[in-house]
Design a protein around this motif. Structure first.
Motif, mmCIF file in Angstrom:
data_model
loop_
_atom_site.group_PDB
_atom_site.id
_atom_site.type_symbol
_atom_site.label_atom_id
_atom_site.label_comp_id
_atom_site.label_asym_id
_atom_site.label_seq_id
_atom_site.Cartn_x
_atom_site.Cartn_y
_atom_site.Cartn_z
ATOM 1 N N THR A 32 25.055 4.390 -17.228
ATOM 2 C CA THR A 32 23.788 4.877 -17.767
ATOM 3 C C THR A 32 23.710 4.902 -19.293
ATOM 4 O OG1 THR A 32 24.609 7.158 -17.557
ATOM 5 C CG2 THR A 32 23.296 6.271 -15.731
ATOM 6 N N LEU A 33 24.763 5.332 -19.978
ATOM 7 C CA LEU A 33 24.687 5.474 -21.436
ATOM 8 C C LEU A 33 24.418 4.141 -22.139
ATOM 9 C CD1 LEU A 33 27.458 8.142 -22.155
ATOM 10 C CD2 LEU A 33 24.973 8.453 -21.943
ATOM 11 N N PRO A 34 25.113 3.052 -21.779
ATOM 12 C CA PRO A 34 24.743 1.773 -22.397
ATOM 13 C C PRO A 34 23.307 1.361 -22.082
ATOM 14 C CG PRO A 34 26.937 1.629 -21.446
ATOM 15 C CD PRO A 34 26.335 2.920 -20.960
ATOM 16 N N GLY A 35 22.796 1.790 -20.922
ATOM 17 C CA GLY A 35 21.401 1.499 -20.595
ATOM 18 C C GLY A 35 20.441 2.185 -21.541
ATOM 19 N N LEU A 36 20.764 3.414 -21.923
ATOM 20 C CA LEU A 36 19.937 4.123 -22.907
ATOM 21 C C LEU A 36 19.987 3.408 -24.255
ATOM 22 C CD1 LEU A 36 20.903 7.823 -22.051
ATOM 23 C CD2 LEU A 36 18.819 6.591 -21.397
ATOM 24 N N GLY A 37 21.173 2.899 -24.605
ATOM 25 C CA GLY A 37 21.285 2.138 -25.840
ATOM 26 C C GLY A 37 20.467 0.863 -25.802
ATOM 27 N N THR A 38 20.387 0.244 -24.624
ATOM 28 C CA THR A 38 19.585 -0.974 -24.474
ATOM 29 C C THR A 38 18.104 -0.660 -24.626
ATOM 30 O OG1 THR A 38 21.260 -1.841 -22.974
ATOM 31 C CG2 THR A 38 19.117 -2.936 -22.961
ATOM 32 N N ALA A 39 17.685 0.485 -24.097
ATOM 33 C CA ALA A 39 16.292 0.908 -24.287
ATOM 34 C C ALA A 39 16.010 1.137 -25.766
ATOM 35 C CB ALA A 39 16.034 2.183 -23.483
ATOM 36 N N ALA A 40 16.984 1.738 -26.477
ATOM 37 C CA ALA A 40 16.822 1.946 -27.919
ATOM 38 C C ALA A 40 16.739 0.604 -28.645
ATOM 39 C CB ALA A 40 17.980 2.775 -28.456
ATOM 40 N N ALA A 41 17.542 -0.378 -28.214
ATOM 41 C CA ALA A 41 17.499 -1.710 -28.828
ATOM 42 C C ALA A 41 16.134 -2.354 -28.621
ATOM 43 C CB ALA A 41 18.602 -2.588 -28.242
ATOM 44 N N ALA A 42 15.551 -2.160 -27.438
ATOM 45 C CA ALA A 42 14.227 -2.719 -27.165
ATOM 46 C C ALA A 42 13.176 -2.116 -28.091
ATOM 47 C CB ALA A 42 13.851 -2.479 -25.703
ATOM 48 N N VAL A 43 13.276 -0.807 -28.334
ATOM 49 C CA VAL A 43 12.342 -0.137 -29.248
ATOM 50 C C VAL A 43 12.515 -0.665 -30.667
ATOM 51 C CG1 VAL A 43 11.732 2.078 -30.293
ATOM 52 C CG2 VAL A 43 12.187 1.942 -27.832
ATOM 53 N N LEU A 44 13.771 -0.822 -31.091
ATOM 54 C CA LEU A 44 14.038 -1.341 -32.433
ATOM 55 C C LEU A 44 13.503 -2.756 -32.600
ATOM 56 C CD1 LEU A 44 17.684 -0.004 -32.914
ATOM 57 C CD2 LEU A 44 15.615 0.834 -34.051
ATOM 58 N N LEU A 45 13.666 -3.576 -31.559
ATOM 59 C CA LEU A 45 13.116 -4.929 -31.610
ATOM 60 C C LEU A 45 11.594 -4.900 -31.711
ATOM 61 C CD1 LEU A 45 15.301 -6.740 -28.914
ATOM 62 C CD2 LEU A 45 15.243 -7.279 -31.358
ATOM 63 N N TRP A 46 10.965 -4.033 -30.921
ATOM 64 C CA TRP A 46 9.511 -3.926 -30.923
ATOM 65 C C TRP A 46 8.981 -3.498 -32.287
ATOM 66 C CZ3 TRP A 46 5.568 -5.327 -27.935
ATOM 67 C CH2 TRP A 46 4.330 -4.718 -28.127
ATOM 68 N N GLN A 47 9.718 -2.588 -32.926
ATOM 69 C CA GLN A 47 9.284 -2.067 -34.218
ATOM 70 C C GLN A 47 9.789 -2.890 -35.393
ATOM 71 O OE1 GLN A 47 10.509 2.077 -34.252
ATOM 72 N NE2 GLN A 47 8.824 2.695 -32.903
ATOM 73 N N GLY A 48 10.577 -3.893 -35.129
ATOM 74 C CA GLY A 48 11.071 -4.751 -36.200
ATOM 75 C C GLY A 48 12.199 -4.147 -37.012
ATOM 76 N N ILE A 49 12.869 -3.140 -36.462
ATOM 77 C CA ILE A 49 13.952 -2.469 -37.201
ATOM 78 C C ILE A 49 15.285 -3.102 -36.788
ATOM 79 C CG2 ILE A 49 15.006 -0.251 -37.805
ATOM 80 C CD1 ILE A 49 12.446 1.099 -36.839
ATOM 81 N N PHE A 50 15.506 -4.305 -37.247
ATOM 82 C CA PHE A 50 16.758 -5.009 -36.974
ATOM 83 C C PHE A 50 16.874 -6.151 -37.972
ATOM 84 C CE2 PHE A 50 13.578 -7.420 -34.718
ATOM 85 C CZ PHE A 50 13.988 -8.741 -34.816
ATOM 86 N N THR A 51 18.076 -6.710 -38.062
ATOM 87 C CA THR A 51 18.316 -7.843 -38.948
ATOM 88 C C THR A 51 18.982 -8.963 -38.155
ATOM 89 O OG1 THR A 51 20.532 -7.122 -39.604
ATOM 90 C CG2 THR A 51 18.669 -6.249 -40.882
#
Length: 319
Positions: A32-51
């Motif tokens: 479950t915990l890595p799944g929560l991190g994946t959800a956070a990654a999806a949000v970051l991608l959506w908001q453009g907060i990544f390099t």
């Protein structure tokens, strides 16, 4: 190894309540915990907060993760399909531990037991034992994908992996599994900080190269035990439901070629034809030419043709 019709009492351990609870909590957390991190990654991608660094970290750590499991834990440790130096052995064991699929002894004993009882009573994660009908098939598929890890059973170390148990060097990597697993999460954070120089980059590196990588790579790996034992081609009659599932094979570097693998479990290559997707097999071929690995085991063309021509194996050994 001789065929077993039922697991002997010594092969499977029923955990006491405390041990079963620890196992359940540990497995549930890793699901479950890595799944929560994946959800956070999806949000970051959506908001453009990544390099671009985050995407490279995801890809690079996915390679480390999958090669560590497929080449290290699986083909080297569980099946002894090649030999290598102590140094490269350590690299493989550390990379495999970074995958978060459990310590060496857990991984090897579970896998060898799976081969001995593939899709029969005693198989720890078969999708084909829940009964007939669509509902039963779906329950079996779900069970084989993740919930089997929550069971109160364990595969006996002494029965399934005495070779690993008595090897002090290998057992060191078993005992330090948590250290390497955490390192696999912190390493991309450290690289992100070193490259970009910000705390945000460290956080996004941790999310993309750590948690999201672990979740998606393990979901792909768990499809080997679920989808690849229900859907796909079966050129060899192995007496089980192992199948060559090419989409799974692509994402797992050849592991989805389960029918081939169950026909020749000791082979370093899961592909028996040049065009079958087996990135780990190709990598090992290159490493063999570079003399990083040696004594690569594989069937010749005559053995493959003979195996196609005969029925289910009498010997369903893990090696």
């Amino acid at each position: 190894m001789a065929t077993m019709t039922a697991p002997p009492e010594a092969a499977i351990v029923k955990l006491d309540r405390s041990s079963a609870r620890i196992k359940w909590i540990t497995a549930f957390s890793m699901m479950t915990l890595p799944g929560l991190g994946t959800a956070a990654a999806a949000v970051l991608l959506w908001q453009g907060i990544f390099t671009a660094t985050d995407l490279w970290l995801f890809a690079g750590m996915y390679l480390v993760h999958m090669f560590g499991i497929t080449i290290g834990f699986h083909r080297y440790l569980a099946h002894k399909s090649f030999k290598t130096s102590r140094f490269f052995e350590g690299v493989l064991m550390i990379a495999g531990s970074m995958g978060g699929q459990g310590p060496i002894m857990y991984w090897v004993t579970t896998h060898r037991r799976h081969h001995r009882f593939s899709d029969r009573d005693g198989d720890p994660h078969s999708p084909n034992l829940a009964g007939a009908g669509l509902a039963a098939k779906l329950r079996g598929l779900w069970w084989a994908h993740m919930p089997w890890m929550l069971s109160d059973e364990s595969s006996s170390w002494r029965f399934w992996a005495p070779d690993v148990l008595r090897d002090r060097r290998l057992f060191f990597y078993h005992r330090t599994y948590q250290l390497w697993m955490v390192a696999g999460l912190l390493l991309p954070a450290a690289i992100g900080f070193a490259v970009e120089g910000t705390a945000t980059a460290a956080l996004t590196g941790f999310v993309f190269g750590g948690l999201a990588r672990m979740f998606l790579a393990n979901q792909a790996a768990w499809c080997v035990g679920s989808l690849s034992h229900m859907f796909g081609g079966r050129p060899f009659d192995n007496g089980d439901r192992s199948a060559n599932n090419w989409p799974v094979a692509v994402f797992t570097f050849g592991e989805g070629l389960q029918n081939n693998h169950h026909a020749f479990p000791g082979s370093y290559r899961h592909a028996v034809r040049a065009w079958e997707p087996d990135l780990s097999g190709w990598a090992l071929t290159v490493l063999g030419r570079l003399r990083v690995v040696r004594d690569l085991r594989q069937p010749d063309a005559a053995a493959i043709a003979a195996r196609r021509a005969r029925g289910p194996r009498g010997d369903r050994a893990a090696a």
